[in-house]
Design a protein around this motif. Structure first.
Motif, PDB file in Angstrom:
ATOM      1  N   ILE A   1       0.847  -1.196   0.000  1.00 13.70           N
ATOM      2  CA  ILE A   1       0.000   0.000   0.000  1.00 13.70           C
ATOM      3  C   ILE A   1       0.882   1.245   0.000  1.00 13.70           C
ATOM      4  CG2 ILE A   1      -1.689   1.315   1.346  1.00 13.70           C
ATOM      5  CD1 ILE A   1      -2.728  -1.473   2.355  1.00 13.70           C
ATOM      6  N   LEU A   2       1.920   1.227   0.828  1.00 15.77           N
ATOM      7  CA  LEU A   2       2.851   2.358   0.864  1.00 15.77           C
ATOM      8  C   LEU A   2       3.679   2.436  -0.409  1.00 15.77           C
ATOM      9  CD1 LEU A   2       4.041   2.183   4.587  1.00 15.77           C
ATOM     10  CD2 LEU A   2       2.387   3.757   3.553  1.00 15.77           C
ATOM     11  N   ASP A   3       4.070   1.284  -0.964  1.00 13.15           N
ATOM     12  CA  ASP A   3       4.822   1.297  -2.223  1.00 13.15           C
ATOM     13  C   ASP A   3       4.005   1.955  -3.335  1.00 13.15           C
ATOM     14  OD1 ASP A   3       6.996   0.095  -1.064  1.00 13.15           O
ATOM     15  OD2 ASP A   3       6.602  -1.889  -1.890  1.00 13.15           O
ATOM     16  N   ILE A   4       2.730   1.633  -3.407  1.00 14.26           N
ATOM     17  CA  ILE A   4       1.860   2.246  -4.417  1.00 14.26           C
ATOM     18  C   ILE A   4       1.717   3.746  -4.156  1.00 14.26           C
ATOM     19  CG2 ILE A   4      -0.531   2.374  -5.248  1.00 14.26           C
ATOM     20  CD1 ILE A   4      -0.590  -0.722  -4.948  1.00 14.26           C
ATOM     21  N   LYS A   5       1.497   4.121  -2.904  1.00 12.73           N
ATOM     22  CA  LYS A   5       1.359   5.538  -2.573  1.00 12.73           C
ATOM     23  C   LYS A   5       2.615   6.310  -2.957  1.00 12.73           C
ATOM     24  CE  LYS A   5       0.576   8.779   1.254  1.00 12.73           C
ATOM     25  NZ  LYS A   5       1.377   9.774   0.589  1.00 12.73           N
ATOM     26  N   ARG A   6       3.762   5.756  -2.643  1.00 12.85           N
ATOM     27  CA  ARG A   6       5.022   6.433  -2.965  1.00 12.85           C
ATOM     28  C   ARG A   6       5.191   6.591  -4.470  1.00 12.85           C
ATOM     29  NH1 ARG A   6       7.489   2.547   1.435  1.00 12.85           N
ATOM     30  NH2 ARG A   6       7.372   3.900   3.261  1.00 12.85           N
ATOM     31  N   LYS A   7       4.823   5.572  -5.228  1.00 15.57           N
ATOM     32  CA  LYS A   7       4.927   5.655  -6.692  1.00 15.57           C
ATOM     33  C   LYS A   7       3.972   6.714  -7.217  1.00 15.57           C
ATOM     34  CE  LYS A   7       7.052   4.226  -9.512  1.00 15.57           C
ATOM     35  NZ  LYS A   7       8.122   4.958 -10.255  1.00 15.57           N
ATOM     36  N   LEU A   8       2.739   6.721  -6.723  1.00 14.83           N
ATOM     37  CA  LEU A   8       1.754   7.701  -7.192  1.00 14.83           C
ATOM     38  C   LEU A   8       2.159   9.123  -6.808  1.00 14.83           C
ATOM     39  CD1 LEU A   8      -1.602   5.829  -6.498  1.00 14.83           C
ATOM     40  CD2 LEU A   8      -0.274   5.941  -8.636  1.00 14.83           C
ATOM     41  N   ASP A   9       2.841   9.285  -5.671  1.00 11.87           N
ATOM     42  CA  ASP A   9       3.309  10.606  -5.254  1.00 11.87           C
ATOM     43  C   ASP A   9       4.465  11.097  -6.119  1.00 11.87           C
ATOM     44  OD1 ASP A   9       1.440  10.695  -3.216  1.00 11.87           O
ATOM     45  OD2 ASP A   9       2.875  10.245  -1.615  1.00 11.87           O
ATOM     46  N   GLY A  10       5.260  10.181  -6.685  1.00 11.65           N
ATOM     47  CA  GLY A  10       6.457  10.576  -7.424  1.00 11.65           C
ATOM     48  C   GLY A  10       6.340  10.477  -8.936  1.00 11.65           C
ATOM     49  N   GLN A  11       5.887   9.354  -9.425  1.00 18.34           N
ATOM     50  CA  GLN A  11       5.777   9.113 -10.866  1.00 18.34           C
ATOM     51  C   GLN A  11       4.479   8.340 -11.123  1.00 18.34           C
ATOM     52  OE1 GLN A  11       9.556   6.985 -11.277  1.00 18.34           O
ATOM     53  NE2 GLN A  11      10.392   8.694 -12.441  1.00 18.34           N
ATOM     54  N   PRO A  12       3.334   9.004 -11.012  1.00 15.32           N
ATOM     55  CA  PRO A  12       2.060   8.289 -11.064  1.00 15.32           C
ATOM     56  C   PRO A  12       1.774   7.588 -12.385  1.00 15.32           C
ATOM     57  CG  PRO A  12       1.700  10.655 -11.127  1.00 15.32           C
ATOM     58  CD  PRO A  12       3.155  10.439 -10.828  1.00 15.32           C
TER      59      PRO A  12
END
Length: 147
Positions: free
Chosen positions: A31-42
């Protein structure tokens, strides 16, 4: 099959796919991995969809020096049908568009199937060691059954 960008409504199905493909680990909360990706390179979390079901994914990154591949997953019921290859071609297309000169990725050393796949699409082993240092722990530990 359609390859498209991840949508927030895909999260549950993508995590279920990652669990089914045994890509998750207790120390990495997806869940955090997805959030981090969406925050940086969605736009660089990509999914493969067949009849509205998520059957594949790849998380692509580019830091200006190397492209990175994470979470390449194909539902076991759909493996060996070209989906992984198509996802990687899309990842490569996006990285080339940004001028990325090389892709790097990490594979667990006991994952012979993944090693064979990447070799079959032109990757080779680099003579390097992989090191890591966690800066932010993903707490609480992730559990595929409840997290």
């Amino acid at each position: 099959m359609l390859i498209r960008n991840f949508k927030p409504t895909d999260q549950h199905d993508v995590i279920r796919l990652w669990n089914k493909c045994r890509l998750t680990r207790p120390w990495n909360n997806p869940i955090l991995d997805i959030k981090r990706k969406l925050d940086g390179q969605p736009d660089w979390l990509i999914v493969a969809v067949d009849a509205s079901a998520i059957i594949g994914s790849v998380m692509v990154g580019y830091d200006g020096h190397r492209g990175w591949i994470n979470y390449l997953a194909v539902d076991p019921d759909h493996q060996r049908s070209g989906i992984g290859r198509e996802l990687m071609l899309e990842a490569e297309r996006r990285l080339l568009h940004k001028g990325c000169p090389k892709i790097s990725l990490q594979i667990r050393d006991d994952n012979e199937e993944a090693i064979s796949f990447y070799e079959s699409i032109g990757f080779s082993r680099d003579p390097v060691f992989s090191f890591g240092k966690r800066l932010i722990p993903d707490a609480p530990p992730y559990s595929p059954d409840g997290g």
